[in-house]
Design a protein around this motif. Structure first.
Motif, PDB file in Angstrom:
ATOM      1  N   PRO A 345       0.834  -1.196   0.000  1.00 16.86           N
ATOM      2  CA  PRO A 345       0.000   0.000   0.000  1.00 16.86           C
ATOM      3  C   PRO A 345       0.872   1.251   0.000  1.00 16.86           C
ATOM      4  N   THR A 346       0.305   2.347  -0.452  1.00 13.75           N
ATOM      5  CA  THR A 346       1.038   3.613  -0.454  1.00 13.75           C
ATOM      6  C   THR A 346       0.094   4.763  -0.153  1.00 13.75           C
ATOM      7  N   ASP A 347       0.658   5.827   0.422  1.00 15.80           N
ATOM      8  CA  ASP A 347      -0.065   7.091   0.598  1.00 15.80           C
ATOM      9  C   ASP A 347       0.419   8.144  -0.393  1.00 15.80           C
ATOM     10  N   LEU A 348       1.330   7.758  -1.286  1.00 11.37           N
ATOM     11  CA  LEU A 348       1.854   8.707  -2.261  1.00 11.37           C
ATOM     12  C   LEU A 348       0.746   9.187  -3.192  1.00 11.37           C
ATOM     13  N   ASP A 349       0.810  10.452  -3.578  1.00 15.71           N
ATOM     14  CA  ASP A 349      -0.236  11.034  -4.420  1.00 15.71           C
ATOM     15  C   ASP A 349       0.405  12.074  -5.334  1.00 15.71           C
ATOM     16  N   GLY A 350       0.408  11.783  -6.627  1.00 17.76           N
ATOM     17  CA  GLY A 350       0.998  12.714  -7.579  1.00 17.76           C
ATOM     18  C   GLY A 350       1.451  12.001  -8.835  1.00 17.76           C
ATOM     19  N   VAL A 351       2.340  12.620  -9.560  1.00 19.83           N
ATOM     20  CA  VAL A 351       2.897  12.034 -10.781  1.00 19.83           C
ATOM     21  C   VAL A 351       4.290  11.503 -10.463  1.00 19.83           C
ATOM     22  N   VAL A 352       4.554  10.274 -10.906  1.00 18.75           N
ATOM     23  CA  VAL A 352       5.864   9.677 -10.667  1.00 18.75           C
ATOM     24  C   VAL A 352       6.902  10.408 -11.519  1.00 18.75           C
ATOM     25  N   ALA A 353       7.838  11.092 -10.843  1.00 26.45           N
ATOM     26  CA  ALA A 353       8.908  11.800 -11.560  1.00 26.45           C
ATOM     27  C   ALA A 353      10.007  10.831 -11.976  1.00 26.45           C
ATOM     28  N   SER A 354      10.312   9.878 -11.091  1.00 21.78           N
ATOM     29  CA  SER A 354      11.342   8.880 -11.401  1.00 21.78           C
ATOM     30  C   SER A 354      11.203   7.703 -10.461  1.00 21.78           C
ATOM     31  N   VAL A 355      11.840   6.605 -10.847  1.00 21.49           N
ATOM     32  CA  VAL A 355      11.903   5.400 -10.014  1.00 21.49           C
ATOM     33  C   VAL A 355      13.331   5.292  -9.485  1.00 21.49           C
ATOM     34  N   ASP A 356      13.462   5.157  -8.184  1.00 21.17           N
ATOM     35  CA  ASP A 356      14.785   5.043  -7.558  1.00 21.17           C
ATOM     36  C   ASP A 356      15.273   3.605  -7.700  1.00 21.17           C
ATOM     37  N   GLU A 357      16.129   3.380  -8.679  1.00 17.52           N
ATOM     38  CA  GLU A 357      16.595   2.029  -8.961  1.00 17.52           C
ATOM     39  C   GLU A 357      17.453   1.475  -7.830  1.00 17.52           C
ATOM     40  N   THR A 358      18.052   2.349  -7.029  1.00 13.95           N
ATOM     41  CA  THR A 358      18.821   1.877  -5.877  1.00 13.95           C
ATOM     42  C   THR A 358      17.900   1.215  -4.853  1.00 13.95           C
ATOM     43  N   ALA A 359      16.765   1.855  -4.593  1.00 11.48           N
ATOM     44  CA  ALA A 359      15.793   1.271  -3.666  1.00 11.48           C
ATOM     45  C   ALA A 359      15.223  -0.035  -4.216  1.00 11.48           C
ATOM     46  N   VAL A 360      14.928  -0.062  -5.523  1.00 10.35           N
ATOM     47  CA  VAL A 360      14.424  -1.296  -6.148  1.00 10.35           C
ATOM     48  C   VAL A 360      15.464  -2.409  -6.005  1.00 10.35           C
ATOM     49  N   ALA A 361      16.720  -2.083  -6.268  1.00  5.89           N
ATOM     50  CA  ALA A 361      17.790  -3.087  -6.176  1.00  5.89           C
ATOM     51  C   ALA A 361      17.943  -3.594  -4.751  1.00  5.89           C
ATOM     52  N   GLU A 362      17.769  -2.710  -3.777  1.00  5.78           N
ATOM     53  CA  GLU A 362      17.893  -3.128  -2.380  1.00  5.78           C
ATOM     54  C   GLU A 362      16.768  -4.089  -2.000  1.00  5.78           C
ATOM     55  N   ILE A 363      15.566  -3.824  -2.502  1.00  4.39           N
ATOM     56  CA  ILE A 363      14.452  -4.748  -2.257  1.00  4.39           C
ATOM     57  C   ILE A 363      14.748  -6.101  -2.901  1.00  4.39           C
ATOM     58  N   ARG A 364      15.151  -6.071  -4.159  1.00 10.89           N
ATOM     59  CA  ARG A 364      15.372  -7.324  -4.888  1.00 10.89           C
ATOM     60  C   ARG A 364      16.566  -8.116  -4.354  1.00 10.89           C
ATOM     61  N   ALA A 365      17.456  -7.453  -3.625  1.00 12.38           N
ATOM     62  CA  ALA A 365      18.630  -8.135  -3.079  1.00 12.38           C
ATOM     63  C   ALA A 365      18.309  -8.927  -1.813  1.00 12.38           C
ATOM     64  N   ARG A 366      17.150  -8.733  -1.213  1.00 15.60           N
ATOM     65  CA  ARG A 366      16.808  -9.472  -0.003  1.00 15.60           C
ATOM     66  C   ARG A 366      16.700 -10.957  -0.313  1.00 15.60           C
ATOM     67  N   GLU A 367      17.172 -11.766   0.598  1.00 15.78           N
ATOM     68  CA  GLU A 367      17.239 -13.221   0.378  1.00 15.78           C
ATOM     69  C   GLU A 367      15.888 -13.828   0.032  1.00 15.78           C
ATOM     70  N   SER A 368      14.820 -13.339   0.658  1.00 15.76           N
ATOM     71  CA  SER A 368      13.490 -13.922   0.465  1.00 15.76           C
ATOM     72  C   SER A 368      12.776 -13.409  -0.778  1.00 15.76           C
ATOM     73  N   VAL A 369      13.228 -12.301  -1.332  1.00 16.64           N
ATOM     74  CA  VAL A 369      12.493 -11.678  -2.440  1.00 16.64           C
ATOM     75  C   VAL A 369      12.761 -12.450  -3.729  1.00 16.64           C
ATOM     76  N   PHE A 370      11.728 -13.144  -4.189  1.00 16.75           N
ATOM     77  CA  PHE A 370      11.833 -13.923  -5.416  1.00 16.75           C
ATOM     78  C   PHE A 370      11.643 -13.030  -6.634  1.00 16.75           C
ATOM     79  N   PHE A 371      10.689 -12.103  -6.529  1.00 18.95           N
ATOM     80  CA  PHE A 371      10.400 -11.172  -7.627  1.00 18.95           C
ATOM     81  C   PHE A 371       9.749  -9.936  -7.040  1.00 18.95           C
TER      82      PHE A 371
END
Length: 423
Positions: A345-371
């Motif tokens: 869930p999110t409370d963000l409201d607006g237009v996505v200016a960019s996606v932080d690929e560092t944050a995405v990579a950190e999520i995907r690097a977790r041992e349990s994260v399959f996808f």
């Protein structure tokens, strides 16, 4: 009708509107040495759904002339005609019946699609179900709720998906507003809601029960417990789906016995079914069931935590029915390891200016994260979550031990909103 005309020597399966999880069908049938033909039931693709990958099909048939479509499909001599998503269930039922392949038939199609007819069919069969009323106006919805005499009640469309337009209402004003919203808003498939469904509120824990059947013999291929949050607006948002362990959780057997009654009452003898059931003080009660794949299916992920996936089981049920029944009929899955599907869930409201690929990579690097799927691209509008469509990420997590899984889930919770920079 349109589409390329290259033909091949292998048998074919016909998928009607292979959106969303239906995209796992081509690979599943290929593993059973079967090609796939796609039927696109609308002149243009439905924009609110994850589109089918038409390159995975031998041919795409586009058209709304059902008689001509049935003739074309019959000429392909298919092994099956199945729905790729919720709104195509009635058409797939009619085409499969007309072509003469294994089918749930069209006699109870409405009961497998229209939520009012679904519950009334259960009632006639003596299966435990909710009280309900379908209303053509907000005033009619309020009148039934007041006569029902117990709040909260649930207001929702008769035929939609992905928790679209579902409201939990604690009084007549909330019912009037919710029914008005449903009646004034098209459903997720772009169709007008001419009536709103009002139902008694089912208090208890909600579960997913996924099955696959072959000639009336079913296999339970997954039971997931819903973790939900009720917002002040009356919207129930789905947070995590937690894979239940049949060996440790007796509710799986209770749910299985109840869903067997539902499958029988609704004439579901072939293919996949995705049921949502609440275990109340009186016992399990159906929220709804669709004769299609679980929308949260991710085939490789399910292969790890369950040892199979619903798309592959469906392909086997139609193409190798004796093999399917020998291996699965009447049985229930074994949980290979703990697993969670997290619709953030999110409370963000607006237009996505960019996606932080560092944050995405950190999520995907977790041992349990399959996808981990990022749902909004730069330039997209992101809004506070009110349903599955407005969740910000979809993350599939699985690990051999629960402690690692829980720790990684908590880390994703911290990182989820850092993924998007919003203008």
């Amino acid at each position: 009708m349109s589409g390329n005309t290259n033909r091949g020597p292998r048998p074919v399966a016909v998928i009607v509107d292979g959106y969303s999880a239906g995209n796992f069908y081509p690979a599943a049938f290929a593993a059973c040495d079967t090609d796939v033909i796609h039927v696109q039931s609308t002149p243009e693709l439905i924009p609110t759904m994850a589109p089918p990958d038409l390159t995975a099909y031998r041919r795409n048939l586009v058209g709304t002339d059902e008689s001509a479509l049935a003739g074309l499909v019959r000429g392909l001599d298919p092994v099956c005609v199945i729905a790729g998503q919720e709104s195509s269930v009635p058409l797939a039922d009619r085409l499969s019946e007309a072509v003469g392949v294994p089918s749930n038939g069209s006699a109870l199609s409405a009961a497998r699609r229209d939520k009012y007819e679904m519950i009334e069919t259960l009632r006639r069969a003596g299966v435990r179900c909710a009280d309900q009323f379908k209303a053509g106006t907000p005033d009619a919805a309020v009148a039934w709720a007041e006569e029902h005499g117990r709040y909260p009640v649930v207001v929702k469309p008769l035929s939609s998906a992905a928790s679209d337009g579902v409201f939990v209402c604690d009084g007549p004003d909330a019912v009037r507003a919710a029914a008005g919203t449903v009646l004034d808003t098209p459903n997720i498939f772009g169709l007008a809601n001419t009536e709103a469904l009002v139902q008694s509120y089912l208090k208890g824990t909600e579960y997913i029960v996924d099955t696959v059947s072959s000639d009336g013999e079913r296999y339970v291929c997954g039971v997931w417990e819903y973790e939900k949050t009720l917002l002040p607006s009356g919207k129930n948002i789905y947070n995590r789906d937690l894979l239940a362990d049949p060996d440790d959780n007796p509710v799986v057997a209770r749910l299985t016995a109840y869903v067997d009654e539902v499958l029988g009452a609704l004439g579901i003898a072939w293919g996949p079914a995705h049921a949502e059931v609440i275990v109340t003080a009186d016992g399990p009660v159906l929220v709804e069931i669709g004769t299609r794949l679980n929308g949260n299916l991710h085939a490789p992920f399910h292969d790890v935590c369950l040892g199979h996936n619903q798309a592959a089981l469906t392909a086997q049920a139609y193409t190798r029915p004796e093999e399917f029944r020998a291996g699965y009929a009447g049985r229930t899955y074994t949980r290979k390891q703990p697993a969670v599907v997290y619709n953030t869930p999110t409370d963000l409201d607006g237009v996505v200016a960019s996606v932080d690929e560092t944050a995405v990579a950190e999520i995907r690097a977790r041992e349990s994260v399959f996808f981990a799927g990022v749902k909004f691209a730069p330039g997209s509008r992101i809004k506070p979550t009110v349903d599955l469509l407005t969740s910000s990420l979809r993350v599939f997590l699985t690990a051999p031990d629960q402690a690692t899984l829980t720790a990684d889930y908590e880390k994703v919770r911290v990182l989820k909103d850092a993924v998007y920079r919003v203008a």
